[in-house]
Design a protein around this motif. Structure first.
Motif, mmCIF file in Angstrom:
data_model
loop_
_atom_site.group_PDB
_atom_site.id
_atom_site.type_symbol
_atom_site.label_atom_id
_atom_site.label_comp_id
_atom_site.label_asym_id
_atom_site.label_seq_id
_atom_site.Cartn_x
_atom_site.Cartn_y
_atom_site.Cartn_z
ATOM 1 N N PHE A 37 0.839 -1.206 0.000
ATOM 2 C CA PHE A 37 0.000 0.000 0.000
ATOM 3 C C PHE A 37 0.875 1.258 0.000
ATOM 4 N N GLY A 38 1.919 1.209 0.794
ATOM 5 C CA GLY A 38 2.872 2.320 0.799
ATOM 6 C C GLY A 38 2.572 3.417 1.808
ATOM 7 N N GLY A 39 1.297 3.653 2.111
ATOM 8 C CA GLY A 39 0.929 4.714 3.050
ATOM 9 C C GLY A 39 0.624 4.160 4.432
ATOM 10 N N GLY A 40 0.045 5.026 5.264
ATOM 11 C CA GLY A 40 -0.345 4.590 6.605
ATOM 12 C C GLY A 40 -1.750 3.999 6.588
ATOM 13 N N VAL A 41 -1.973 2.991 7.404
ATOM 14 C CA VAL A 41 -3.313 2.405 7.535
ATOM 15 C C VAL A 41 -3.789 2.609 8.972
ATOM 16 N N ALA A 42 -4.871 3.389 9.115
ATOM 17 C CA ALA A 42 -5.464 3.584 10.445
ATOM 18 C C ALA A 42 -6.285 2.347 10.749
ATOM 19 N N ALA A 43 -6.052 1.751 11.920
ATOM 20 C CA ALA A 43 -6.781 0.513 12.229
ATOM 21 C C ALA A 43 -7.011 0.344 13.723
ATOM 22 N N PRO A 44 -8.253 0.541 14.150
ATOM 23 C CA PRO A 44 -8.609 0.120 15.506
ATOM 24 C C PRO A 44 -8.891 -1.377 15.478
ATOM 25 N N SER A 45 -9.072 -1.984 16.641
ATOM 26 C CA SER A 45 -9.437 -3.396 16.662
ATOM 27 C C SER A 45 -10.769 -3.570 15.925
ATOM 28 N N ALA A 46 -10.932 -4.707 15.242
ATOM 29 C CA ALA A 46 -12.062 -4.884 14.315
ATOM 30 C C ALA A 46 -13.312 -5.427 15.017
ATOM 31 N N ASN A 47 -13.675 -4.775 16.127
ATOM 32 C CA ASN A 47 -14.865 -5.180 16.889
ATOM 33 C C ASN A 47 -15.779 -3.971 17.050
ATOM 34 N N LEU A 48 -17.009 -4.225 17.433
ATOM 35 C CA LEU A 48 -17.888 -3.116 17.787
ATOM 36 C C LEU A 48 -17.346 -2.464 19.046
ATOM 37 N N PHE A 49 -17.578 -1.167 19.182
ATOM 38 C CA PHE A 49 -17.016 -0.395 20.282
ATOM 39 C C PHE A 49 -17.358 -1.030 21.639
ATOM 40 N N GLY A 50 -16.321 -1.210 22.464
ATOM 41 C CA GLY A 50 -16.535 -1.726 23.818
ATOM 42 C C GLY A 50 -16.521 -3.246 23.926
ATOM 43 N N ARG A 51 -16.504 -3.917 22.785
ATOM 44 C CA ARG A 51 -16.588 -5.389 22.798
ATOM 45 C C ARG A 51 -15.209 -6.032 22.726
ATOM 46 N N LEU A 52 -15.213 -7.374 22.764
ATOM 47 C CA LEU A 52 -13.962 -8.127 22.683
ATOM 48 C C LEU A 52 -13.294 -7.930 21.331
ATOM 49 N N SER A 53 -11.988 -7.751 21.345
ATOM 50 C CA SER A 53 -11.258 -7.663 20.078
ATOM 51 C C SER A 53 -11.213 -9.041 19.423
ATOM 52 N N PRO A 54 -11.336 -9.078 18.080
ATOM 53 C CA PRO A 54 -11.284 -10.368 17.389
ATOM 54 C C PRO A 54 -9.855 -10.851 17.197
ATOM 55 N N THR A 55 -9.631 -12.141 17.391
ATOM 56 C CA THR A 55 -8.298 -12.707 17.177
ATOM 57 C C THR A 55 -8.300 -13.751 16.053
ATOM 58 N N THR A 56 -9.438 -13.876 15.353
ATOM 59 C CA THR A 56 -9.495 -14.721 14.152
ATOM 60 C C THR A 56 -10.344 -13.990 13.100
ATOM 61 N N ALA A 57 -10.197 -14.445 11.842
ATOM 62 C CA ALA A 57 -10.997 -13.840 10.774
ATOM 63 C C ALA A 57 -12.481 -14.138 11.006
ATOM 64 N N ALA A 58 -12.784 -15.318 11.529
ATOM 65 C CA ALA A 58 -14.187 -15.678 11.789
ATOM 66 C C ALA A 58 -14.793 -14.732 12.830
#
Ligand code: TXA
Ligand code: MG
Length: 321
Positions: A126-147
């Protein structure tokens, strides 16, 4: 394994202002082009995240740092060189062009160089910066698998890069380096002790009260839907004795106790070392959350500082009376 066509597809989506989920060594992130405000806005909508919660910018290489920050103190450079790529986020004074959506209108920016082969390859392509919070709904458990990402966000994310289960399992250690001295804002699996031995000085850990600036510092966070309670090992047998039918079924997560078999009490033996415990924690809670337990009881983790990140997440995920 890195599938080149998937990588190219993800880069395309980022360039067009879409959202992708990407594996990192800590947890999965919900990524957008950090220099595209419209794309950044989508992150907040999809996560249902308050707009003043700042985002981490992910970079392929420490050499890109000057594009995003205005000052790099020597001790911060030392940390970056020693621990990146890796599960550490540093907070710097921001460069002038950085969007308010990334900083939450502060004069600082959070940056991380992740250590996952797919994240690294994606960021490089990509070359640039990627902004990335954890891929969960706010306040919930962060996902550790694609599922788990799919469960959290469904088709609201344009594409999910599957990188298997995250190695570390809890979010990065956040260190503020913008004040002239380092302060830990969020404990992670890179410990205060490790940082001290790199810098040869003591490091302060900020008290994490109800600060919106570090979203994990809201009193309730990283939480499953099922009520969760921390309990000292010594108290658990007595607690079990007193249980009534209406309190059941429950699950108990322990790392040091032998199961005391009882109807409708599910014992989960967690690893008794912090690295493996962290690796398993969110997925275990996520699985338990799908079943109809009245409560999840968690054996209070050891006081030892190598358990700081785990204790921090468990306290925040626990039910507040
Ligand atoms: O391991 C991680 O850090 C993962 C992976 C995806 O990299 N990301 C992650 O992002 O945990 P998120 O948004 O869930 O948590 C990042 C935290 C937020 O709580 C945010 O408030 C804090 O970093 N943060 C970001 N910028 C900040 C800043 N300028 N000052 C203080 N805290 C900041
Ligand atoms: Mg998060």
């Amino acid at each position: 394994m890195i599938i080149q066509s998937d990588l190219m597809k993800a880069v395309e989506i980022l360039r067009k202002g879409g959202l992708i989920a990407l594996p990192t060594e800590t947890v999965y992130g919900l990524g957008a082009d950090a220099s595209n405000p419209e794309a950044l806005l989508k992150i907040f909508t999809v996560k249902q995240r308050p707009i003043d919660h700042p985002l981490i910018v992910h970079l392929a290489d420490i050499e890109q740092l000057p594009e995003w920050v205005s000052e790099i103190p020597d001790f911060a450079m030392q940390l970056g060189l020693a621990l990146w790529p890796g599960p550490m986020t540093l907070i710097f004074k921001k460069a002038p062009h950085v969007s308010d959506l990334i900083t939450g209108k502060q004069d600082t920016i959070a940056v991380r160089v992740p250590a996952h082969p797919i994240a690294e390859a994606l960021l490089r392509a990509f070359g640039g910066g990627v902004a990335a919070p954890s891929a969960n709904l706010f306040g919930r458990l962060s996902p550790t698998t694609a599922a788990a990402v799919r469960e959290e966000l469904g088709d609201q994310v344009d594409f999910i890069l599957d990188g298997g289960q995250c190695e570390v399992g809890v979010e990065s250690t956040i260190i503020d380096v913008s004040r002239g001295y380092p302060v830990i804002l969020r404990p992670g699996m890179i410990t205060a002790h490790q940082i001290e031995s790199i810098l040869n000085e003591e490091i302060i850990t900020a008290l994490r009260k109800n600060s919106p600036r570090v979203s994990g510092s809201m009193a309730s966070h990283y939480a499953p839907r099922t009520k969760m309670r921390l309990m000292k090992s010594l108290v658990i047998p007595h607690f079990l004795n007193e249980l009534r039918h209406k309190d059941l079924p429950i699950a108990i997560l322990t790392y040091s106790m032998c199961p005391l078999p009882q109807d409708d009490v599910e014992w989960i033996m967690m690893p008794n070392n912090p690295l493996s415990y962290a690796h398993d924690l969110y997925q275990t809670l996520r699985d338990l959350d799908k079943r109809d337990f009245r409560e999840i009881i968690i054996e209070t983790p050891p006081e030892d500082s190598s358990w700081d990140a785990i204790r921090d997440r468990l306290v925040r995920a626990s039910h507040k009376e």
